[in-house]
Write an enzyme that holds these catalytic residues in place. Structure first.
Site, short mmCIF file in Angstrom:
data_model
loop_
_atom_site.label_atom_id
_atom_site.label_comp_id
_atom_site.label_asym_id
_atom_site.label_seq_id
_atom_site.Cartn_x
_atom_site.Cartn_y
_atom_site.Cartn_z
CG ASP A 10 41.07 38.43 34.02
OD1 ASP A 10 40.56 37.58 33.25
OD2 ASP A 10 41.66 39.45 33.62
CG ASP A 112 37.79 36.24 30.72
OD1 ASP A 112 37.09 37.25 30.54
OD2 ASP A 112 39.01 36.20 30.50
CD GLU A 113 37.42 40.93 32.93
OE1 GLU A 113 37.84 41.89 33.59
OE2 GLU A 113 36.94 41.04 31.78
#
Ligand SMILES: [Mg+2]
Length: 417
Positions: A10, A112-113
């Protein structure tokens, strides 16, 4: 059978870090991460919201989802930068490319993960913990931003692990570590416990994740239905979903707008128009197997003046009702009561629904999802107007509006915002 090894990676304060890195690369001396700064909707109006904050901004009590206006009241020298999804798409892709050096089984979960299945890679690449540190350093060296890595034997615990202390950390959260790493945490920090669920648990004395893990699932079922059983499983670290590399986050947002054949000047009609727009947005969202974390509404009046308003949801959703409810709230908050010509609804901040494939988030949702799915199914077979809500009868409005349908693919993102 040996257990699986799953990483959840993350990016820390992603939008803000990515903007900070770009500015440093272009010769800026100031690192946005080191001062109170936020990425926010629209800095010129009061309606923009904080999408990401720096740690110094957090120390002023600024929260994700609050208005830029109120954030600035907390910290007058706050730096506000507008979002740039084209930049985010580039950073997100470069991030994923590095992860794929460590395993072919990488699934993008949101912009974003990522989840990474390391199970089959131990022989080739070595100890998972050492690999996680290596991977984290490689991202920092090559791309300039920090990540948190959570390691466990399933996706749920890996994700919970990456949420532990931030930033720039690696955490393991294997089932045997739950009693001291996860169970003492407040129950609202459990994945899937939303704003509506947390108070219901607390009222009944379930304050920590551990309290939930040791609760009687039959008791939970009484007030949370089958969702209670799902949360009880999560609290006990149980999740069998697999890392699906074919799943990518390809679209950034889904929007729909319509020019209304007559001037709308009352809330009830506006609510119906919004519903007809959301019916379409919701169906496309479900078909793509995404959940949306942000809803926005735009209004154009008779004088062709446009304005819009958006809100981050506390829990991502794909429910037509939930999106419609939020759209109506947004509408009511900004409408100047003048006649309207054009209305639009858009959802964004999409993430895949893979962690919770069947039963999602807030309670009572199962019934709604079953209903949404049934309607989608009938419409795909018999046409859009084969099912309609009774409220559309005699309204003069189409039950599914499809004025301008926009599916925002990443490659054409430069035209956005
Ligand atoms: Mg993040």
């Amino acid at each position: 059978m040996s257990r699986r090894l799953i990483f959840h990676v993350d990016a820390n304060s992603a939008y803000l870090s990515w903007e900070a890195v770009r500015r440093l690369q272009h010769g800026d001396r100031l690192d946005l991460r080191s001062v109170p700064a936020v990425v926010g909707g629209n800095p010129e109006t009061r309606h923009g919201i904080v999408l990401t904050k720096s740690i110094p901004a957090k120390n002023y009590g600024i929260e994700t989802g609050e208005s830029v206006f109120s954030a600035r009241a907390k910290c007058p020298e706050l730096i506000i930068v507008p979002p740039d999804y084209y930049l985010y798409m580039q950073c997100s892709k470069a991030f994923g490319d590095i992860l794929r050096e460590y395993s072919p089984l990488v699934e993008q979960y949101s912009i974003d993960e990522y989840f990474l299945d390391y199970t089959g890679m131990v022989k080739a690449l070595g100890d998972p913990l050492e690999t996680a540190y290596r991977l984290k350093e490689q991202i920092k060296q090559e791309l300039g931003f920090t990540v948190n890595v959570g390691i466990s034997s399933n996706k749920l615990l890996a994700k919970m692990g990456s949420e532990l202390k931030k930033p720039d950390m690696v955490h393991t959260l294997f089932p045997e570590e739950m009693p001291y790493k996860m169970w003492p945490l407040p129950v609202e920090e459990l994945f899937g416990v939303g704003r509506a669920t947390a108070p219901k648990l607390k009222e009944r004395g379930i304050l920590t994740i551990g309290d939930l893990a040791s609760a009687d699932p039959r008791h939970l079922k009484l007030f949370l239905k089958s969702y209670g059983y799902l949360l009880w499983n999560f609290a006990n670290g149980r999740d069998a979903s697999s890392v699906r590399p074919d799943r990518r986050v390809l679209i950034k947002g889904i929007g729909n707008s319509t020019t209304i054949p007559f001037d709308v000047d009352d809330r009830q009609t506006a609510s119906l128009v919004l519903l007809s727009l959301v019916e379409n947005v919701g169906a496309r969202l479900r078909q793509a197997e995404y959940l949306a974390g942000l809803v926005s509404v735009s209004i154009r009046n008779k004088e062709f003046y446009s304005y819009s308003h958006q809100r981050k949801l506390f829990m991502p959703t794909d429910s037509t009702n939930k999106i419609h409810e939020t759209a109506c709230q947004l509408f009511n908050e900004i409408w100047h009561q003048e006649p309207i010509r054009h209305l639009g609804v858009r959802v964004a901040e999409l993430c895949t629904n893979s962690l919770l494939q069947t039963s999602i988030f807030e309670e009572n949702i199962e019934k709604q999802r079953a209903m949404d799915r049934a309607v989608d199914e009938i419409r795909s077979r018999y046409g859009l107007k084969s099912v309609m809500r009774a409220s559309f009868l005699h309204s003069g409005l189409s039950c599914v509006a499809g004025g301008t349908v926009t599916e925002e693919e990443y490659p054409i993102m430069s035209s956005l915002l």
